[in-house]
Every structure is written in C-alpha cells, then in structure tokens.
Write a protein that holds these residues in place. Structure first.
Motif, short mmCIF file in Angstrom:
data_model
loop_
_atom_site.label_atom_id
_atom_site.label_comp_id
_atom_site.label_asym_id
_atom_site.label_seq_id
_atom_site.Cartn_x
_atom_site.Cartn_y
_atom_site.Cartn_z
N GLN A 14 36.85 40.25 30.15
CA GLN A 14 35.44 39.94 29.91
C GLN A 14 34.78 39.64 31.26
N LEU A 15 33.75 40.40 31.59
CA LEU A 15 32.97 40.17 32.80
C LEU A 15 31.72 39.40 32.38
N SER A 16 31.73 38.09 32.58
CA SER A 16 30.61 37.25 32.19
C SER A 16 29.53 37.29 33.25
N GLU A 17 28.28 37.41 32.81
CA GLU A 17 27.13 37.52 33.71
C GLU A 17 26.12 36.46 33.33
N ASP A 18 25.79 35.59 34.29
CA ASP A 18 24.87 34.48 34.00
C ASP A 18 24.02 34.24 35.23
N ASN A 19 22.73 34.65 35.18
CA ASN A 19 21.80 34.43 36.28
C ASN A 19 22.34 34.96 37.61
N GLY A 20 22.90 36.16 37.58
CA GLY A 20 23.36 36.80 38.81
C GLY A 20 24.73 36.36 39.28
N SER A 21 25.42 35.48 38.53
CA SER A 21 26.77 35.08 38.85
C SER A 21 27.73 35.78 37.89
N TYR A 22 28.92 36.14 38.40
CA TYR A 22 29.87 36.93 37.61
C TYR A 22 31.25 36.30 37.64
N VAL A 23 31.93 36.31 36.49
CA VAL A 23 33.29 35.80 36.36
C VAL A 23 34.09 36.78 35.51
N MET A 24 35.26 37.21 36.01
CA MET A 24 36.15 38.08 35.24
C MET A 24 37.26 37.23 34.62
N THR A 25 37.37 37.27 33.30
CA THR A 25 38.38 36.50 32.59
C THR A 25 39.21 37.41 31.70
N PHE A 26 40.40 36.90 31.31
CA PHE A 26 41.30 37.62 30.43
C PHE A 26 41.81 36.66 29.37
N PRO A 27 42.24 37.16 28.21
CA PRO A 27 42.81 36.27 27.19
C PRO A 27 43.97 35.47 27.76
N ALA A 28 44.03 34.19 27.39
CA ALA A 28 45.05 33.29 27.94
C ALA A 28 45.55 32.35 26.85
N VAL B 81 40.91 31.64 23.84
CA VAL B 81 40.95 31.07 25.18
C VAL B 81 40.95 32.20 26.19
N SER B 82 40.18 32.04 27.25
CA SER B 82 40.15 33.01 28.34
C SER B 82 40.22 32.28 29.67
N ARG B 83 40.72 32.97 30.69
CA ARG B 83 40.90 32.34 32.00
C ARG B 83 40.65 33.36 33.11
N GLY B 84 39.98 32.95 34.18
CA GLY B 84 39.70 33.88 35.26
C GLY B 84 39.05 33.20 36.45
N ARG B 85 38.32 33.98 37.25
CA ARG B 85 37.70 33.46 38.47
C ARG B 85 36.41 34.23 38.75
N ALA B 86 35.64 33.71 39.70
CA ALA B 86 34.38 34.35 40.08
C ALA B 86 34.64 35.63 40.84
N VAL B 87 33.76 36.63 40.67
CA VAL B 87 33.82 37.89 41.37
C VAL B 87 32.41 38.28 41.78
N SER B 88 32.30 39.23 42.71
CA SER B 88 31.01 39.79 43.10
C SER B 88 30.96 41.26 42.75
N LEU B 89 29.78 41.80 42.61
CA LEU B 89 29.65 43.22 42.27
C LEU B 89 30.22 44.09 43.38
N ASP B 90 30.04 43.68 44.62
CA ASP B 90 30.60 44.45 45.73
C ASP B 90 32.12 44.44 45.69
N GLU B 91 32.69 43.29 45.36
CA GLU B 91 34.15 43.18 45.27
C GLU B 91 34.71 44.09 44.20
N LEU B 92 33.97 44.27 43.11
CA LEU B 92 34.44 45.09 42.00
C LEU B 92 34.25 46.59 42.26
#
Length: 498
Positions: free
Chosen positions: A105-119, A195-206
């Motif tokens: 799941q790539l969560s998008e909130d006001n220009g911030s992004y977090v990629m998480t996976f089921p955990a 439950v999901s778990r992940g970290r912040a990412v940027s569009l350039d990083e992806l």
C-alpha cells in the motif's frame, strides 16, 4: 527505467455493464468497474456485483492507475486506489502489485508517501481504545509511539483491491511510529484488524513512470462569497481545510465543503508577510510556492508577560508536498513534518531521531495570532500548542503538543541571503536575522562604536539597580531578555494517515 515483469491477467465482463474488468494481482478480491462504477467481488473465475461505488474525488495527485515503479529493486504497478476521510482530512492508499505476487500500500497524504506491507504484531491485536496518543509500546522488541487514533471512513475506490471496507461506515484506524522512521498501521474495519508496516518513500526514489501529465492536473479552483464581507474567495488546493478572505482577513473553515453557511472568525491587526503569498522560490534545489502564512507568539511557562514572535510560511511542491519556512529572531529554517516519532528522553532534555541525539534548547507555550492564505489543516486564530525545540549542530527538531495529538518536524537552518535570493527579494537587509550578527561580515549593522555605546548603557543600568537596592534595602528586579528560537516545526494536521 522502471518496468514491471509480465503478469497473468484475469479479464472478465462486468456483471453490471459488460465492460471488461481486469485483475492483475492474484491477491485482489474486489474491483470497481471503470465504466459503471459497480463494486465487484471475485470468487474464483466468477464475478459478482455488490453495488455501486462513489466516484473518486479530484485530489490532484501526480499518481494514477497503471503507473509503474520500483521499491527496493522490485518492480510494481499501481492497480487500485482507496480514498479515506478522517477528522484531519482526506488521504489515499494506492494498491501496488509487485512482480513477485506481493501487494503493498502506497499511502499518500498531503504530498507525503509511505510504502507499507501486511505485517503481524506477534500477538493478539489490542482493542483500539488501548492505544493512547503519545504513549509508547513495544512491537517485536522495538519501541513505537502512538501518533494517531482516529475514526475514519472509506469514501471512494478505484481499480482492483485486496480489501474493501464498507463504503461510508466509520471504523478505527491507529498509527504507531518509531524513532527510526518506521510506520505501523492498524485498521479495525475487519475482524481481526489488518496490520501493515513500512517506511517513508519519495516519488523520485520509487522511479515512477506513467505519472499524470501536468496538463491533466488543471487547477479547478473553488470560489464562494466570504460569509463575513461578501468578497470573492478562491480555494486553489484540493486539500485545503482553512482559507482566509483577501479583503477582510477572516479565517474561513472549509473542512466540510463550501456549500451552505461557513464558519469564520474575523481577524484584526493584519501582519504583512515579507514574502508575498503566491511567490515561488527555489530552496535546496526544489521550487516551492508560498500558499499560507501564520504569525505566532510564544512565552516560557510561568512567564507569560515576556513574549516573543515568529512567522511561518507554508510552502507547497506538487511532488514534495508541504514544508515550513520559519522566520525567527535566530534565523531562517526549512522544516518538514517527520514520518517517524522521535524518542523523547524521560527528563525531556533530549530527543533521538534516526540515530541522532538532539539537545533541548527551548520549551514554551505558543499561540497563533494571525493567518493568511490556504492550509491543509483547520487552522484558527488563537490555536495553542506546547512546543519544545531541539538541536544537533545545524539540524533542528521540533515537537508541538495539543490535547489531541503530538507532532514532530525536522529540518535545518538557512542563511538570510539564501532565502532572499530564492524569492527574488532585492531588499536583503530586511531578511537578515541571527545568522548575520555583528561578526557576520557585510551589512552587519553594528560597528565597534555601537558596541561600546551598548556596553556603557548596560553598565549604567547595572549601576541604577545597585543604587536602588542600597536605597530601599530590597533586592531589586531585572528581567533578562530571552533570545527566542521561535518554532522550528509547524503544525501538521495531516500528520496521521501514514
């Protein structure tokens, strides 16, 4: 160039209209027909229509279905989107189908992004009410802080989806964050909770390709008459929850839409920002537009008579989201709300974030006394927070606390010349702050003669105090001036939702 490996695609006609419906991921159980918006559930090779899904609302996201990218070297494709709304506003979760069969799941909130996976938590998931905002808990031996506990609801969906909460039915969503920048989410829409778990990412990083073209992101501004003076008010950003009237400076709440009566609060004694709203400048290699401005006052606890002020400019970039440009007596700084939750020491004299220890510089009560422009949180005049500012060399860390949430921001200082040059301001002397003091070279403003005069005045004041004490026997009283650090952070009403 990011590209996803070929996958087996299941295609069948929509039970509602007959249009083709595709499933690229074997884990997708639901889909929304792009033609008739029917909600479809897949059972083996059979499709069944459950009802009709509300159309997605325009959020001006650069993402779109079938955009592809890479995360930690693995290709993925965005195949679905869920749009949620909570007390702090809307956000989206994009379903990322990876070539190895996993779904993130790539969560998008006001220009911030977090990629998480089921955990898995490694234990039974506690009830939502057990998670108190600001409290810490251990997950798999790692400390997490509860950053949000909110009632949320699904408002629309698009594409294929591995999960589909009931439309419009509220449920609890809890988020925890670690000092290492990890995000752990718990959705109570199902039993057991997901439950999901992940970290912040940027569009350039992806390394994303297939993003929406700029031409497709036409700014369709919303206009209405100010409920205070009747002047026209324009809302340009899709996520705006508060806006000010350009004529009477009233603060208008648009969090519930712009139809019907709007809540507003009048403002007096407007403060003029040095950088005009709408200005665009390049800072740290990124173009930013000034969309909001607020002036705030602070005072040390127990010493409300001695106040200090600073200004915060809300800056926006389509790919980077929002940051704060802070103007205080000690200088300028650029900061952004953190994804993780720094670890506050038991005595609150330090905080640790991403392996760096920050020492406490200031603790103070803060209050917003003037706002202008648009904001992605429901800002109001008189909004109060308790702040702590920390520093580690040139790096800055700020905590703001209200009865409902704790938010953190991090960043670094900027030179006055850099800020003035970024926004094309010719009168650079007006931008000089603590970074250009008496020994700061040109335009220092204080020569040796001035320093001598100041020293003489200080000696005379000391002499007066001593004489007064000798005359009446009292100890006398002097109030030492406080050099304010201002707020390095800035309020982040969208700090939750990953």
């Amino acid at each position: 160039m990011a590209s996803a490996a070929p996958q087996r695609i299941y295609r069948a006609p929509c039970p509602g209209c007959g249009a083709p419906v595709e499933f690229r991921s074997a884990q997708s159980t639901h889909a929304v027909c792009s033609y008739c918006h029917s909600t479809i559930v897949r059972s083996g090779e059979t499709l069944q229509r459950l009802g009709k899904m509300a159309e997605v609302f325009e959020d001006y996201s650069p993402l779109q279905l079938m955009a592809s990218g890479r995360h930690e070297g693995r290709p993925f494709v965005l195949v679905g989107r869920l749009q949620y709304r909570g007390s702090s506003g809307p956000w989206a979760e994009w379903q990322a189908a990876f070539d190895d069969g996993r779904v993130g799941q790539l969560s998008e909130d006001n220009g911030s992004y977090v990629m998480t996976f089921p955990a898995e938590l490694g234990r039974d998931v506690p009830p939502a009410e057990r998670f108190r905002v600001g409290a810490t808990t251990a997950v798999s031996g790692k400390s997490f802080t509860v950053s949000a506990n909110d009632e949320v609801a699904l408002v629309s969906a698009q594409g294929e989806l591995p999960k589909l909460p009931p439309l419009g039915q509220s449920f609890r969503s809890v988020e925890l964050r670690s000092a290492q920048g990890e995000v752990l989410g718990i959705d109570y829409a199902t039993v057991p909770p997901q439950v999901s778990r992940g970290r912040a990412v940027s569009l350039d990083e992806l390394q994303l390709t297939g993003l929406r073209a700029e031409a497709a992101k036409e700014e369709k501004g919303r206009g209405f008459a100010c409920p205070s003076c009747g002047a026209p008010v324009q809302v340009n950003l899709a996520g705006t929850l508060s806006v000010t009237c350009p004529s009477c400076h009233s603060v208008i709440d648009v969090s519930q839409g712009i139809a019907g009566e709007l809540r507003h609060a009048q403002q007096d004694e407007p403060v003029r920002p040095l950088i005009p709203l709408g200005s665009t400048g390049e800072l740290q290699g990124v173009p930013w537009q000034v969309v909001g401005f607020q002036h705030r006052m602070g005072a040390e606890p127990g010493d409300e008579d001695e106040q200090f002020g600073w200004s915060e400019y809300l800056l926006y970039n389509a790919k980077r989201g929002f940051v704060f440009l802070v103007d205080s007596e000690e200088g300028w700084s650029l900061v952004k709300p953190t994804t993780g939750a720094p670890q506050l020491a038991p005595d609150s004299r330090s905080a640790t974030y991403l392996g760096t220890r920050y020492g406490l510089k200031y603790s103070y009560n803060a209050e917003t006394n003037y706002v202008a422009g648009e904001f992605y949180w429901p800002v109001v005049r008189g909004q109060k927070t308790f702040n702590r500012d920390f520093a580690a060399g040139a790096r800055l860390l700020s905590m703001e606390q209200t009865p409902r949430e704790v938010t953190w921001s991090s960043g670094a200082g900027l030179s006055s010349d850099a800020v003035a040059a970024a926004f094309g301001m010719k009168d650079q002397d007006r931008f000089r702050r603590g970074d250009a003091g008496p020994t700061g070279g040109k335009s220092a403003g204080l020569g040796c003669g001035c320093l001598i005069v100041i020293l003489i005045v200080i000696l005379l004041l000391v002499l007066v105090v001593v004489l007064a004490r000798n005359d009446d026997g009292s100890s006398g009283y002097t109030s030492a001036p406080r050099t304010s650090g201002g707020s390095w952070g800035g309020y982040s009403g969208g700090g939750g939702h990953k």
